[in-house]
Motif scaffolding. Structure first.
Motif, short mmCIF file in Angstrom:
data_model
loop_
_atom_site.label_atom_id
_atom_site.label_comp_id
_atom_site.label_asym_id
_atom_site.label_seq_id
_atom_site.Cartn_x
_atom_site.Cartn_y
_atom_site.Cartn_z
N PRO A 238 0.82 -1.22 0.00
CA PRO A 238 0.00 0.00 0.00
C PRO A 238 0.85 1.26 0.00
CG PRO A 238 0.01 -1.00 2.17
CD PRO A 238 0.74 -1.95 1.27
N ASP B 163 7.64 -5.82 5.87
CA ASP B 163 6.32 -5.22 5.94
C ASP B 163 6.41 -3.90 6.70
OD1 ASP B 163 3.68 -4.63 5.93
OD2 ASP B 163 3.01 -6.40 7.06
N ALA C 196 1.83 -0.47 6.78
CA ALA C 196 0.82 0.39 6.15
C ALA C 196 -0.32 -0.47 5.60
CB ALA C 196 1.45 1.21 5.03
N GLY C 197 -1.48 0.12 5.47
CA GLY C 197 -2.64 -0.60 4.95
C GLY C 197 -3.49 0.29 4.09
N TRP C 198 -4.45 -0.32 3.39
CA TRP C 198 -5.37 0.44 2.56
C TRP C 198 -6.53 0.97 3.41
CZ3 TRP C 198 -3.03 -3.91 0.26
CH2 TRP C 198 -2.25 -3.62 -0.88
N GLY D 112 -9.90 1.39 5.18
CA GLY D 112 -10.85 0.36 5.53
C GLY D 112 -12.29 0.84 5.60
#
Length: 506
Positions: A380, A399, A402-404, A406
């Motif tokens: 991401p 890793d 981080a994330g997309w 939600g």
């Protein structure tokens, strides 16, 4: 079949001077030359692109150059430092192939046989090589051909950033090039032109004996080297701190089983050296020197630092079929051209923590079969614009956490680029009643939205007021799509108000 890359650095000396001078360097648009002493006069020995465009040439007297170009900037040349820097550049280029050597005064020669697949093929390898140098402020052109002589000629006398000659090209790629492309002396080329020879093709059609009688053996030798009739060994550069081991054989070896046995012995020795320094190998180069002084090279890469004898041996042995032993191999050298600190992992009881499957061995195997650039994973990126919210990273990279976003679901398949659709929809906030995509009309059963995405004004001015309204759409067949309207449905300055499909939900 052998493949050789020639890297040509047309303004190597002036580019290196600018890199060293930093902010104090002359502006790129100002003609700039380096001068040295030739006998009793000072002459131009290197020039930049602006000076060349102004009509200056290497060998011209410095006083004449100053008369021809007003405000010309001159500095003293330092050929010794240029040669040392070229040697360091050759060491840097070892990441592309295990056999790299300087080609003075302004080039490198790279044996690319068996190494191009790690970089996505020959064309991609040349693109990366030239591109990385360009980002560092060094102009470069590169060519790959069957011989050193042919690649050298194409890199210097074809006006393209990169040139890939097809394998088995023969003399056709050289026929239209000037005589100097054969790496012959200036007086020899001038004498040949006096006799009516202008291109290499004119020489190739002539009997060799009269040319040798008049011009000596050098002309014939250069022609044979360019055509591949005469071998031209490349003596690779070896950095002083390189971790390597070698094995010489009293009797040449050639059987695949014998080569594999000695590969394992060399790997054991190399891993011992790596362990002494607390390092793991990220890239291994195996160089096999044959009795005819030809060298066969194998290069393997790893996604993470590795010091496992069995894994490294297997990766190298998988490439044995690419080694042509000829009349026999008299020496094998194994080097860790890229080595990084090796991190030890503490064994954890499964009662406390579940063990995570180690897929690095699989990644290494695939990477060496299909190329390093072909194995990757998505990560991401901090961006609300969907096509900018993802990037490719190495398969085994750490890793970042981080994330997309939600708060709104994202489709499992994002199209490479949004595809326009024809819709029937009420403005400004209603979803489509139906849409036509790829020639098929679909009626909308359910829809959810809009999700408004604003443009990133800091990226470019055109996105200052741009918006998109995204909808999740389900048709009569139960297929779900991600559609958006460009604009807010009211103000034309925010977008064209056209509809696009941007993704498909699984």
């Amino acid at each position: 079949m052998a493949r050789v890359v020639s890297l040509f650095l047309p303004t190597w000396s002036t580019d290196r001077f600018r890199r060293r001078a930093g902010d104090a360097a002359p502006p790129a648009e100002t003609p700039f030359v380096l001068v040295g002493r030739e006998g009793n006069r000072r002459a131009v020995v290197a020039l930049d692109a602006a000076a060349y465009a102004a009509g200056l040439r290497i060998g011209m007297a410095a006083t004449k150059a100053q008369v021809l170009v007003k405000d010309l900037i001159l500095y003293d040349a330092n050929p010794a430092e240029d040669a040392e820097a070229l040697e360091r550049l050759a060491v840097w280029a070892l990441r592309f192939s295990p056999i790299v050597a300087p080609d003075p005064p302004n080039g490198l020669v790279i044996e690319a046989t068996g190494a191009d697949h790690l970089h996505g093929g020959e064309a991609t390898m040349l693109y990366c090589l030239v591109g990385r140098l360009a980002m560092s402020g060094v102009a470069a052109r590169a060519a790959v051909a069957d011989t050193w002589g042919a690649a050298h000629a194409l890199a210097r006398y074809v006006a393209r950033a990169s040139t890939v000659a097809s394998p088995g090209h023969g003399p056709t790629v050289l026929a239209d090039l000037p005589l100097e492309s054969l790496r012959i002396q200036g007086p020899t080329a001038a004498a040949l032109r006096t006799l009516g020879f202008d291109r290499v093709g004119d020489l190739l059609a002539q009997p060799r004996a009269p040319l040798t009688l008049r011009f000596g053996p050098e002309l014939g030798r250069r022609i044979d080297q360019a055509l591949g009739d005469l071998a031209e060994p490349i003596e690779p550069v070896r950095p002083p701190d390189l971790i390597e081991v070698s094995r010489a054989f009293a009797e040449p070896i050639g059987a695949a089983e014998t080569i594999a046995r000695y590969i394992e012995k060399l790997v054991v020795q190399l891993c011992e050296r790596l362990e002494e320094r607390g390092l793991g190998a990220r890239r291994l180069d195996l160089i096999c020197r044959r009795v005819d002084n030809d060298m066969q090279a194998v290069q393997v890469g790893m996604a993470m630092p590795v010091r496992d004898v069995k894994r490294l041996t297997r990766l190298l042995c998988d490439k044995i079929e690419t080694i042509a032993p000829g009349f026999g191999i008299e020496m094998m050298t194994l080097a860790a051209t890229v080595a990084e600190p090796f991190g030890h992992k503490q064994a954890v009881s499964s009662l406390i923590e579940e063990t995570v499957a180690d897929v690095s061995d699989l990644v290494d195997t695939l990477m060496n079969r299909v190329g390093e650039r072909a194995i990757y994973r998505f990560a991401p990126v901090a961006s609300d614009v969907p096509e900018r919210s993802v990037c490719r990273v190495p398969a085994m990279s750490a890793d970042t956490g981080a994330g997309w976003p939600g708060h709104w679901p994202r489709p499992s398949r994002l199209l490479p680029r949004p595809e326009p659709v024809e819709t029937v929809a009420l403005l400004p906030d209603h979803p489509p009643v139906s849409f036509t995509w790829r020639g098929i009309r679909r009626r909308v059963r359910r829809a959810d939205g809009p999700e408004r995405v604003f443009g990133e004004w800091w990226t470019r001015d055109a996105e200052l007021v741009a918006v998109r309204d995204y909808f999740r759409i389900e048709d009569d067949a139960g297929e779900r799509y991600w559609l958006y309207r460009a604009g807010d449905g009211e103000d034309s300055s925010t977008g064209s108000h056209r509809w696009f499909v941007h993704g498909v939900f699984g």
